[in-house]
Scaffold this active site. Structure first.
Site, PDB file in Angstrom:
ATOM      1  N   CYS A  87       0.839  -1.211   0.000  1.00 25.41           N
ATOM      2  CA  CYS A  87       0.000   0.000   0.000  1.00 25.41           C
ATOM      3  C   CYS A  87       0.877   1.265   0.000  1.00 25.41           C
ATOM      4  CB  CYS A  87      -0.980  -0.038   1.161  1.00 25.41           C
ATOM      5  SG  CYS A  87      -2.284   1.176   1.003  1.00 25.41           S
ATOM      6  N   HIS A 211      -3.794  -4.686  -0.165  1.00 24.70           N
ATOM      7  CA  HIS A 211      -3.288  -5.276   1.082  1.00 24.70           C
ATOM      8  C   HIS A 211      -3.364  -6.801   1.005  1.00 24.70           C
ATOM      9  CE1 HIS A 211      -2.713  -1.840   3.863  1.00 24.70           C
ATOM     10  NE2 HIS A 211      -3.521  -1.246   3.016  1.00 24.70           N
ATOM     11  N   GLU A 213      -2.466  -8.980   3.074  1.00 28.36           N
ATOM     12  CA  GLU A 213      -2.793  -9.542   4.392  1.00 28.36           C
ATOM     13  C   GLU A 213      -4.270  -9.345   4.747  1.00 28.36           C
ATOM     14  OE1 GLU A 213      -1.469  -6.693   3.873  1.00 28.36           O
ATOM     15  OE2 GLU A 213      -2.158  -5.252   5.384  1.00 28.36           O
ATOM     16  N   ASP A 262     -22.865  -6.849  16.899  1.00 23.01           N
ATOM     17  CA  ASP A 262     -23.064  -5.939  18.037  1.00 23.01           C
ATOM     18  C   ASP A 262     -22.622  -6.697  19.267  1.00 23.01           C
ATOM     19  OD1 ASP A 262     -26.094  -4.104  17.115  1.00 23.01           O
ATOM     20  OD2 ASP A 262     -24.229  -4.498  16.066  1.00 23.01           O
ATOM     21  N   ASP A 421     -26.930   6.819  13.440  1.00 21.93           N
ATOM     22  CA  ASP A 421     -28.082   6.090  14.001  1.00 21.93           C
ATOM     23  C   ASP A 421     -29.316   6.968  13.881  1.00 21.93           C
ATOM     24  OD1 ASP A 421     -25.813   5.074  16.554  1.00 21.93           O
ATOM     25  OD2 ASP A 421     -26.449   3.941  14.807  1.00 21.93           O
TER      26      ASP A 421
HETATM   27  O1  1PR Z   1     -21.413   5.945  19.833  1.00 24.47           O
HETATM   28  O2  1PR Z   1     -19.040   5.767  19.055  1.00 24.47           O
HETATM   29  O3  1PR Z   1     -19.777   4.585  21.129  1.00 24.47           O
HETATM   30  O4  1PR Z   1     -20.536   3.821  18.858  1.00 24.47           O
HETATM   31  C1  1PR Z   1     -21.556   2.987  19.263  1.00 24.47           C
HETATM   32  C2  1PR Z   1     -21.865   2.056  18.113  1.00 24.47           C
HETATM   33  O5  1PR Z   1     -22.769   1.065  18.568  1.00 24.47           O
HETATM   34  C3  1PR Z   1     -22.528   2.776  16.959  1.00 24.47           C
HETATM   35  O6  1PR Z   1     -22.093   2.202  15.738  1.00 24.47           O
HETATM   36  C4  1PR Z   1     -24.021   2.444  17.162  1.00 24.47           C
HETATM   37  O7  1PR Z   1     -24.692   2.352  15.903  1.00 24.47           O
HETATM   38  C5  1PR Z   1     -23.931   1.076  17.778  1.00 24.47           C
HETATM   39  N1  1PR Z   1     -25.044   0.784  18.670  1.00 24.47           N
HETATM   40  C6  1PR Z   1     -25.307   1.381  19.848  1.00 24.47           C
HETATM   41  N2  1PR Z   1     -26.418   0.789  20.385  1.00 24.47           N
HETATM   42  C7  1PR Z   1     -26.819  -0.161  19.527  1.00 24.47           C
HETATM   43  C8  1PR Z   1     -27.985  -1.039  19.718  1.00 24.47           C
HETATM   44  O8  1PR Z   1     -28.323  -1.828  18.840  1.00 24.47           O
HETATM   45  N3  1PR Z   1     -28.613  -0.938  20.896  1.00 24.47           N
HETATM   46  N4  1PR Z   1     -25.946  -0.951  17.305  1.00 24.47           N
HETATM   47  C9  1PR Z   1     -25.940  -0.166  18.448  1.00 24.47           C
HETATM   48  C10 1PR Z   1     -26.539  -0.534  16.183  1.00 24.47           C
HETATM   49  C11 1PR Z   1     -25.808  -1.590  14.250  1.00 24.47           C
HETATM   50  C12 1PR Z   1     -25.941  -2.850  13.460  1.00 24.47           C
HETATM   51  C13 1PR Z   1     -27.336  -3.114  13.091  1.00 24.47           C
HETATM   52  C14 1PR Z   1     -27.418  -4.272  12.142  1.00 24.47           C
HETATM   53  C15 1PR Z   1     -28.781  -4.314  11.597  1.00 24.47           C
HETATM   54  N5  1PR Z   1     -26.631  -1.665  15.391  1.00 24.47           N
HETATM   55  O9  1PR Z   1     -25.490  -4.000  14.113  1.00 24.47           O
HETATM   56  O10 1PR Z   1     -28.100  -3.403  14.249  1.00 24.47           O
HETATM   57  O11 1PR Z   1     -26.548  -4.197  11.116  1.00 24.47           O
HETATM   58  O12 1PR Z   1     -29.278  -5.441  12.107  1.00 24.47           O
HETATM   59  P1  1PR Z   1     -30.171  -6.307  11.145  1.00 24.47           P
HETATM   60  O13 1PR Z   1     -29.308  -6.572   9.933  1.00 24.47           O
HETATM   61  O14 1PR Z   1     -30.485  -7.519  11.967  1.00 24.47           O
HETATM   62  O15 1PR Z   1     -31.361  -5.460  10.845  1.00 24.47           O
HETATM   63  P2  1PR Z   1     -20.197   5.108  19.784  1.00 24.47           P
END
Ligand code: 1PR
Length: 571
Positions: A87, A211, A213, A262, A421
């Site tokens: 890279c 990349h 790797e 998550d 979000d």
């Molecule tokens: O704010 O910098 O600490 O980052 C926190 C991160 O955690 C952010 O990316 C925020 O979107 C994520 N987050 C916080 N709470 C939740 C929650 O679900 N309670 N996750 C959360 C958001 C993102 C994806 C999404 C799937 C879709 N979820 O995992 O849920 O891709 O699911 P699906 O395909 O089943 O519909 P910070």
């Protein structure tokens, strides 16, 4: 066993490269060379040297120079000894980059680096912009000197590229011809209509823009060919040949499928993979337990073997604690990076942290800890909202000190992903808000009081806090401040299996010039086809629940897309 020497100017994800070396050459010893003194100490023993570079060219070249490494590397090469650049480690072999005009490269090749254009004619004629940086899986489309492979690189495979600058062919054809006459062999790749140098080789020198790797089995075969000293290795044979893929995407990149995990501590203190329904991760039964869908490293490894092009870990309750002390998450990364050779993104709690005694730990240091543990990209959610609100309050100007600005300035824009979000807010009259609204096309989707407009309000802390700012405005501010990619959630669609939020994706993707990843709502492989069919050109699609619940594998999604004639990476 062999000893591999790796130049380390502490600017990249060397953990992954070390893991890849260990994987292709088990038992090898890896020695890091961090300055001229180290080089002098080991010089006589070095038979194989790697020069990996990530992020900002100027920063990298300055580090190589300031650490007294430039001259020893040039002398090492002049003696005909073996070196592989990766890279920015390829780019530093050239003479000059627009990215850092005041920082000349080593000048081994009389070539210049320039930034890809977002106004690529083949995109513009379709009313689109080409996303820059190029982030994704591209093939090598052509070689010089009548060869069709080199060091395991061949045209059947896809390799992972993540860069905004490249040695473009069009403006320097004479120089490239001259370098070919000087004995250099080239491999080239198209990004949109821009042909650029994907790899160079001459005698003891080999370098790749992609990349290896991070390029799955195909990339590991390239690294192995170099370590084994096999410039004529044919390389891994993809299970499909490109001729079978009936589409060639506008960018040349294959459709990128990301698996997202998550992650949070459950009530018993175990780090588990969970999944929200509109961000609510607790079971609906009387236990109200945190949904436990498995162990992070185990699931991530499974998705890698199923063909995931990237893995994203989101530490979803990190806003409550200090990710640097959050050893479990760093340990997850370390373990995952050992056997997963595609890009890893990690998010959760990446911002300036203030410890109990008042000590401030800058976001740059938090991010560096994750890169050192094996992450390729860091993802910023809450802090991006704070930064964007300050940007607009400050007359559309940054401070130069925000997490987005400092991390991208050091590690490159491609290392910074913002996570959005958003939650839909219906609007009866566009004049009721200063944010850009969407005219709802389908009357069946009008608001409860017949509202014909909506916009997507940004939330933070897992949807717990709602902000006035719109998702589009957040993305525009973060792109201006140096974010390299957007993870565009949709709380309204999250976990619903109803498909991605197409109207939100169209609104954002049509207004930014960096890659946009669609997520939230994927319930079946058809939803991935639907989102990639959007004319705005979504760059990647991410799924979580449908994979965690075992309803589909990543390869089910890819097989469906291939059946529909789409270009996907299959190994
Ligand atoms: O704010 O910098 O600490 O980052 C926190 C991160 O955690 C952010 O990316 C925020 O979107 C994520 N987050 C916080 N709470 C939740 C929650 O679900 N309670 N996750 C959360 C958001 C993102 C994806 C999404 C799937 C879709 N979820 O995992 O849920 O891709 O699911 P699906 O395909 O089943 O519909 P910070």
């Amino acid at each position: 066993m062999s000893t591999i020497y790796v130049i380390d100017v502490e600017l990249g994800n060397l953990q992954s490269l070390s893991n890849a070396i260990e994987y292709v050459s088990p038992g090898s010893t890896i020695v890091f060379i961090r300055n001229g003194d180290d080089f002098a100490t080991y010089n006589d023993q070095i038979e194989t040297l790697l020069l990996p570079g990530v992020g900002n060219y100027g920063h990298f070249v300055k580090q190589v120079t300031d650490r007294g490494l430039a001259q020893p590397v040039l002398e090492y090469i002049a003696l005909g000894r073996r070196i592989m650049g990766i890279c920015v480690g390829l780019q530093v072999l050239m003479k000059f980059s627009e990215e850092a005009p005041g920082q000349p490269g080593l000048g081994l090749l009389d070539l210049k680096l320039a930034k890809f254009t977002t106004e690529d004619p083949i995109f513009v004629e379709l009313g689109q912009k080409k996303a820059v940086p190029e982030i994704g899986w591209n093939s090598v489309s052509l070689f010089s000197n009548d060869i069709d492979h080199i060091y395991g690189i061949n045209s059947n495979n896809k390799y992972y590229y993540v860069h905004s600058y490249a040695a473009l062919v069009a403006p320097q054809q004479a120089q490239i011809a001259a370098e070919q006459a000087n004995g250099w062999t080239f491999a080239f790749t198209n990004y949109g209509s821009e042909l650029f140098v994907a790899a160079v080789a001459r005698g003891n020198v080999f370098a790749t823009q992609f990349h290896p790797e991070k390029s799955g089995k195909a990339g590991l075969a390239v690294l192995q060919a170099f370590l084994n000293g096999e410039p004529n290795a044919p390389g891994a044979q993809a299970t499909i040949s490109l001729s079978l893929a009936t589409e060639t995407t506008l960018s040349g990149l294959s459709r990128r499928i990301i698996a997202c995990l998550d992650v949070r501590l459950n009530d018993q203190g175990d780090l588990v993979v969970t999944k929200g329904d509109q961000y609510d991760v607790r079971e609906k039964d009387d236990t109200a337990n945190v949904r436990n869908l498995g162990k992070p490293v185990e699931l991530a490894t499974r998705y890698y073997h199923q063909g995931a092009d990237e893995i994203t870990f989101l530490n979803i309750t990190s806003f409550r604690n200090d990710p640097l002390k959050d050893q479990p998450m760093l340990e997850v990364l370390k373990q995952a990076a050992k056997t997963i050779f595609v890009p890893l993104t990690v998010g959760g709690g990446i911002k300036d942290l203030t410890e109990a005694d008042g000590t401030v730990i800058p976001a740059l240091k938090v991010a560096a800890a994750y890169f050192l543990a094996g992450a390729d990209k860091v993802l910023i959610g809450l802090d991006a909202v704070v930064i964007a609100e300050a940007y607009y309050a400050n007359g559309n100007k940054g401070t130069g000190k925000s997490s987005i600005e400092t991390i991208s300035a050091t590690f490159g824009v491609q290392a910074v992903v913002i996570s959005v979000d958003p939650k839909r807010k219906y609007i009866a009259d566009p004049l009721q808000t200063t944010q850009e609204v969407i005219k709802i096309a389908d009357p069946a989707r009008y608001g409860p009081n017949g509202e014909q407009y909506c916009y997507y309000q940004v939330t933070s802390q897992g949807g717990r806090k709602t902000h006035e700012m719109g998702a589009l405005e957040l993305c525009i501010a973060c792109e201006a401040l140096g974010a390299g990619e957007i993870l565009l959630n949709s709380i309204d669609h999250d976990g619903t299996n109803l498909g991605f939020n197409l109207e939100l994706l169209k609104q954002v993707k049509s207004r930014v010039s960096i890659p946009v990843i669609a997520l939230s709502g994927a319930g079946n492989p058809g939803h991935f086809k639907q989102v990639f069919d959007l004319e705005c050109g979504v760059d990647a699609a991410l799924g979580a629940g449908l994979f965690h619940r075992g309803e589909y594998t990543v390869n089910d999604v890819k097989a469906h897309l291939r059946e529909q004639g789409m270009d996907v990476r299959l190994e």
